[in-house]
Design a protein around this motif. Structure first.
Motif, PDB file in Angstrom:
ATOM      1  N   ALA A  47       0.925  -1.319  -0.170  1.00  0.00           N
ATOM      2  CA  ALA A  47       0.121  -0.169  -0.238  1.00  0.00           C
ATOM      3  C   ALA A  47       0.791   1.033   0.262  1.00  0.00           C
ATOM      4  N   ALA A  48       1.574   1.397   0.243  1.00  0.00           N
ATOM      5  CA  ALA A  48       2.632   2.549   1.400  1.00  0.00           C
ATOM      6  C   ALA A  48       3.371   2.575  -0.282  1.00  0.00           C
ATOM      7  N   ILE A  49       4.027   1.487  -1.761  1.00  0.00           N
ATOM      8  CA  ILE A  49       4.052   2.061  -2.647  1.00  0.00           C
ATOM      9  C   ILE A  49       3.514   2.721  -3.858  1.00  0.00           C
ATOM     10  N   VAL A  50       1.723   2.144  -3.956  1.00  0.00           N
ATOM     11  CA  VAL A  50       1.145   2.593  -4.054  1.00  0.00           C
ATOM     12  C   VAL A  50       1.092   4.568  -3.977  1.00  0.00           C
ATOM     13  N   ILE A  51       0.759   4.267  -2.047  1.00  0.00           N
ATOM     14  CA  ILE A  51       1.054   5.839  -1.846  1.00  0.00           C
ATOM     15  C   ILE A  51       2.252   6.551  -2.720  1.00  0.00           C
ATOM     16  N   GLY A  52       3.042   6.757  -2.536  1.00  0.00           N
ATOM     17  CA  GLY A  52       4.638   6.973  -2.632  1.00  0.00           C
ATOM     18  C   GLY A  52       4.473   7.026  -4.211  1.00  0.00           C
ATOM     19  N   THR A  53       4.203   6.351  -4.776  1.00  0.00           N
ATOM     20  CA  THR A  53       3.970   5.897  -6.741  1.00  0.00           C
ATOM     21  C   THR A  53       2.921   7.333  -7.100  1.00  0.00           C
ATOM     22  N   VAL A  54       1.931   7.208  -6.259  1.00  0.00           N
ATOM     23  CA  VAL A  54       0.731   8.756  -6.439  1.00  0.00           C
ATOM     24  C   VAL A  54       1.085   9.797  -6.371  1.00  0.00           C
ATOM     25  N   LEU A  55       2.127  10.391  -5.175  1.00  0.00           N
ATOM     26  CA  LEU A  55       1.888  10.937  -4.548  1.00  0.00           C
ATOM     27  C   LEU A  55       3.247  12.305  -5.461  1.00  0.00           C
TER      28      LEU A  55
END
Length: 179
Positions: free
Chosen positions: A68-76
């Motif tokens: 989930a952190a990878i997805v959030i970091g990518t979106v940011l």
């Protein structure tokens, strides 16, 4: 309600922050020296740190939270940095993290630091190859990418080793004073 402890949250936040920070560094600073005459895109140090933080986040928060952190970091990254760079970064992170997990998980029983060193070696190589090809269509910075990420991995592992030794020494010290 099962609320995560502050350490897992702090580790995840730090990990998420390294992803857009790496892309912002590349966008704003270009290439930076990493030693021995090599250069790499400026995000190299953040990505090296991200590899270690990923392992720590896995330890404290679990695999799902890291994904989930990878997805959030990518979106940011997509909104904060160059979108094409963010997409190259996302692809490289996804592959590198998958490979990192594949190495980290079986080695974890042998010890955190061993698992970290081995998985980061695989992760930094795969991330570097894929990111450079997708973002720049060139492997010109490959030696610098590997070196810069290796510096961060080694520095983080050294810091963790020192922290563990201090923690052990502090645990032994009170016992010694009671005798």
């Amino acid at each position: 309600m099962n609320v995560p402890a502050p350490a897992p949250i702090a580790t995840l936040v730090a990990y998420v922050a390294t992803i857009p920070a790496a892309n912002l560094a590349v966008t704003h600073f270009g290439a930076v020296p990493v030693g021995f005459g090599y250069a790499a895109p400026a995000g190299v140090y953040m990505v090296g740190l991200a590899l270690v933080l990923r392992d720590l986040a896995r330890e404290t928060a679990g695999r799902r939270a890291v994904l989930a952190a990878i997805v959030i970091g990518t979106v940011l990254s997509y909104f904060l940095a160059d979108p094409a760079l963010a997409m190259a970064s996302a692809a490289a992170f996804a592959v590198a993290e998958s490979m990192d997990f594949a190495v980290y998980e079986p080695l974890r029983e042998r010890g955190l630091l061993i698992a970290m060193l081995a998985s980061n070696a695989v992760g930094l190589l795969s991330d570097s190859l894929l990111f450079l090809k997708l973002a720049f269509d060139s492997l010109e910075y490959l030696p610098g990418q590997i070196l810069g990420k290796a510096w961060m991995t080694l520095a983080a592992v050294a810091a963790l080793t020192l922290l563990r030794r201090r923690k052990r020494a502090a645990a032994v010290l009170p016992e010694a004073t009671h005798h």
